[in-house]
Design a protein around this motif. Structure first.
Motif, PDB file in Angstrom:
ATOM      1  N   GLN A 137       0.846  -1.190   0.000  1.00 21.65           N
ATOM      2  CA  GLN A 137       0.000   0.000   0.000  1.00 21.65           C
ATOM      3  C   GLN A 137       0.885   1.245   0.000  1.00 21.65           C
ATOM      4  O   GLN A 137       1.466   1.602   1.030  1.00 21.65           O
ATOM      5  CB  GLN A 137      -0.904   0.002   1.225  1.00 21.65           C
ATOM      6  CG  GLN A 137      -1.801  -1.219   1.326  1.00 21.65           C
ATOM      7  CD  GLN A 137      -2.369  -1.377   2.701  1.00 21.65           C
ATOM      8  OE1 GLN A 137      -2.491  -0.422   3.456  1.00 21.65           O
ATOM      9  NE2 GLN A 137      -2.729  -2.590   3.055  1.00 21.65           N
ATOM     10  N   ASN A 327     -12.376  -4.859  -2.377  1.00 22.08           N
ATOM     11  CA  ASN A 327     -12.790  -3.607  -1.753  1.00 22.08           C
ATOM     12  C   ASN A 327     -11.666  -2.587  -1.903  1.00 22.08           C
ATOM     13  O   ASN A 327     -10.531  -2.942  -2.231  1.00 22.08           O
ATOM     14  CB  ASN A 327     -13.099  -3.809  -0.267  1.00 22.08           C
ATOM     15  CG  ASN A 327     -14.407  -4.536  -0.034  1.00 22.08           C
ATOM     16  OD1 ASN A 327     -15.139  -4.852  -0.962  1.00 22.08           O
ATOM     17  ND2 ASN A 327     -14.697  -4.825   1.225  1.00 22.08           N
ATOM     18  N   GLY A 328     -11.963  -1.329  -1.592  1.00 20.65           N
ATOM     19  CA  GLY A 328     -10.945  -0.283  -1.654  1.00 20.65           C
ATOM     20  C   GLY A 328     -10.976   0.578  -0.417  1.00 20.65           C
ATOM     21  O   GLY A 328     -10.869   1.802  -0.501  1.00 20.65           O
ATOM     22  N   GLN A 329     -11.096  -0.065   0.756  1.00 19.94           N
ATOM     23  CA  GLN A 329     -11.109   0.676   2.014  1.00 19.94           C
ATOM     24  C   GLN A 329      -9.680   0.989   2.452  1.00 19.94           C
ATOM     25  O   GLN A 329      -8.710   0.501   1.856  1.00 19.94           O
ATOM     26  CB  GLN A 329     -11.850  -0.141   3.074  1.00 19.94           C
ATOM     27  CG  GLN A 329     -13.308  -0.415   2.722  1.00 19.94           C
ATOM     28  CD  GLN A 329     -14.026  -1.221   3.780  1.00 19.94           C
ATOM     29  OE1 GLN A 329     -13.643  -1.245   4.953  1.00 19.94           O
ATOM     30  NE2 GLN A 329     -15.097  -1.918   3.384  1.00 19.94           N
ATOM     31  N   VAL A 330      -9.548   1.778   3.509  1.00 17.73           N
ATOM     32  CA  VAL A 330      -8.224   2.223   3.954  1.00 17.73           C
ATOM     33  C   VAL A 330      -7.272   1.054   4.202  1.00 17.73           C
ATOM     34  O   VAL A 330      -6.111   1.081   3.756  1.00 17.73           O
ATOM     35  CB  VAL A 330      -8.346   3.115   5.208  1.00 17.73           C
ATOM     36  CG1 VAL A 330      -6.970   3.396   5.802  1.00 17.73           C
ATOM     37  CG2 VAL A 330      -9.045   4.432   4.849  1.00 17.73           C
ATOM     38  N   GLU A 334      -6.653   2.578  -0.909  1.00 15.45           N
ATOM     39  CA  GLU A 334      -7.787   3.092  -1.679  1.00 15.45           C
ATOM     40  C   GLU A 334      -7.475   3.217  -3.171  1.00 15.45           C
ATOM     41  O   GLU A 334      -8.383   3.330  -3.991  1.00 15.45           O
ATOM     42  CB  GLU A 334      -8.214   4.449  -1.110  1.00 15.45           C
ATOM     43  CG  GLU A 334      -8.750   4.331   0.321  1.00 15.45           C
ATOM     44  CD  GLU A 334      -9.010   5.684   0.960  1.00 15.45           C
ATOM     45  OE1 GLU A 334      -8.115   6.557   0.870  1.00 15.45           O
ATOM     46  OE2 GLU A 334     -10.085   5.860   1.539  1.00 15.45           O
ATOM     47  N   ASP A 335      -6.212   3.195  -3.541  1.00 14.40           N
ATOM     48  CA  ASP A 335      -5.794   3.259  -4.938  1.00 14.40           C
ATOM     49  C   ASP A 335      -5.704   1.831  -5.479  1.00 14.40           C
ATOM     50  O   ASP A 335      -4.868   1.036  -5.046  1.00 14.40           O
ATOM     51  CB  ASP A 335      -4.433   3.953  -5.025  1.00 14.40           C
ATOM     52  CG  ASP A 335      -3.906   4.033  -6.449  1.00 14.40           C
ATOM     53  OD1 ASP A 335      -4.579   3.532  -7.373  1.00 14.40           O
ATOM     54  OD2 ASP A 335      -2.812   4.588  -6.634  1.00 14.40           O
ATOM     55  N   ARG A 358     -15.653  -2.695  -5.012  1.00 11.09           N
ATOM     56  CA  ARG A 358     -15.029  -2.171  -6.234  1.00 11.09           C
ATOM     57  C   ARG A 358     -15.148  -3.177  -7.374  1.00 11.09           C
ATOM     58  O   ARG A 358     -14.239  -3.316  -8.193  1.00 11.09           O
ATOM     59  CB  ARG A 358     -13.563  -1.816  -5.947  1.00 11.09           C
ATOM     60  CG  ARG A 358     -13.368  -0.832  -4.800  1.00 11.09           C
ATOM     61  CD  ARG A 358     -13.859   0.567  -5.130  1.00 11.09           C
ATOM     62  NE  ARG A 358     -12.969   1.229  -6.045  1.00 11.09           N
ATOM     63  CZ  ARG A 358     -11.887   1.933  -5.690  1.00 11.09           C
ATOM     64  NH1 ARG A 358     -11.597   2.065  -4.398  1.00 11.09           N
ATOM     65  NH2 ARG A 358     -11.126   2.514  -6.591  1.00 11.09           N
TER      66      ARG A 358
END
Length: 412
Positions: A137, A327-330, A334-335, A358
């Protein structure tokens, strides 16, 4: 038992009360809140809890939880082992694990890569296992060569620590290359996109079969002390033992090799340690098969490009369906541009369903990969949409977490 200061005993007392309240309120097992409060009251509590133990730290971008479980199993042949049951690999989770197992003289502790230097300073481990290092990340971890330099500098402060390092990973090799006490393990590396250039000179890395070398400086793959030969684990003094694992995939064979090497470095019998790795069958719900209606769904987790590529290699192409949930959670990052680094092109003959928060982003990537698919955002419904029979489910972190929660609620 480690000697704890008065302040430390107060910190652990408050942590215990907070953990109890969290469990009573149904907010989880309380390990994180307990550890956070203990560290707030006494910032030296980790060092106190680690004193007098023979500790192995395990870190890397992928495979930390699995290798920690295997190392724990291998070390258990020597006695009780303190470890995290839930994979909480930052300071609070480490403190909680050490506190729960106060009497254990051995410890196998999973550590987030960013936390390894100061955790090593606090616990003064007998061994550190370095699995692999690749892009994760970017919004949290940052640029990968910076992490390599930070870990190299951190280990330099502990010359007596045995470093169990994967010599097939260029960045891991660079971290351990100058260390005076290294055990090299050829654990494999299915991902080289983040180490195409030498971390020491910036010049290209060239590969000749399994051997690699830098074109810009005296830096090359070391001769391994432990290596895999098919289903055999080979090591010092002519060791050649069958490696019978319950977990699938070539990456898990490499994880087991490093776990055995770490346990042997602490005095475990090689044959017993090797056999113990085969007792690990599930890690926090990963690899387990659950019944979802008429489908037997096997759950796999992947969190970054290298992990996704390895997990995709484990997919059974004869399954009735493949659900990919993103998913694109923290906690996921998120990218989601990393989706374009993963090769999805090998699933033309599998019924594929894009799922998760997503799902549409994933669907675009699958379209460009030429993979026929449907889109069903809810992972449970996505599983139900597959033809009858076994279904493979591959999810990133929060999608995996939420799916497990939803399945537990359905089975109550």
């Amino acid at each position: 038992m480690a000697e704890i200061s008065v302040r430390g005993r107060l910190a652990l007392g408050v942590a215990g009360a907070a953990a109890w309240a969290s469990r009573k309120a149904g907010r989880g097992n309380g390990s994180m809140i307990g550890g956070l409060l203990a560290l707030k009251i006494d910032p030296r509590i980790m060092k106190q809890l680690g004193r007098g133990r023979r500790t192995v730290l395990i870190t890397g971008t992928n495979g930390k939880s699995t290798t920690t479980r295997m190392t724990t199993a291998a070390l258990s042949t020597l006695g009780e082992v303190a470890t995290q049951a839930d994979g909480a690999n930052m300071d609070a989770g480490i403190v909680s694990a050490l506190n729960v197992h106060r009497d254990a003289q051995l410890a196998a502790i999973e550590v987030d890569e960013l936390h390894l230097p100061h955790v090593t300073d606090a616990l003064e481990p007998e061994a550190v296992v370095l699995l692999n290092l690749s892009r994760d990340q970017l919004d949290r971890v940052g640029e990968i060569n910076m992490i390599e330099r930070r870990l190299r500098s951190g280990l330099a402060r502990h010359p007596d620590t045995v470093v169990i390092a994967n010599c097939d990973d260029v960045l891991v090799t660079s971290i351990a290359y100058d260390h005076p006490n290294v055990v090299w393990v050829a654990a494999g590396s299915g991902w080289a996109m983040d180490a195409t250039s030498c971390p020491r000179s910036g010049e290209p890395i060239l590969w000749e079969g399994t051997h690699w070398y830098s074109t810009g400086t005296d830096f090359a793959r070391p001769q391994p002390d432990w290596w895999l030969d098919g289903d055999k684990l080979c090591g010092p003094d002519g060791v050649r033992l069958p490696l019978r694992l319950a977990l699938p995939g070539r990456a898990n064979r490499g994880n087991a090799a490093q776990a055995v090497a770490a346990a042997v470095a602490l005095g475990a019998d090689t044959e017993q340690a090797c056999a113990a790795t085969g007792t690990v069958r599930e890690i926090a719900g990963r690899y387990r098969t659950v019944q979802v209606g008429e489908h037997a769904a096997r759950l796999l987790l992947a969190k970054n490009p290298a992990g996704w590529q390895e997990a995709l290699s484990m997919i059974d192409h004869s399954a009735s369906g493949l659900v990919i949930a993103v998913n694109g959670q923290v906690p996921d990052g998120e990218d989601l541009s990393w989706l374009w680094d993963v090769r999805f092109e090998h699933f033309e003959d599998v019924h594929v369903v894009a799922a998760g928060e997503r799902a549409t982003d994933l669907a675009v990537r699958l379209t460009y990969a030429g993979v026929a698919h449907t889109t069903v955002a809810d992972p449970v419904r996505a599983i139900a949409s597959c033809p009858a029979g076994p279904v493979e489910v591959l999810a990133n972190y929060t999608a995996f977490r939420d799916l497990n929660r939803d399945l537990q609620e359905r089975n109550r």
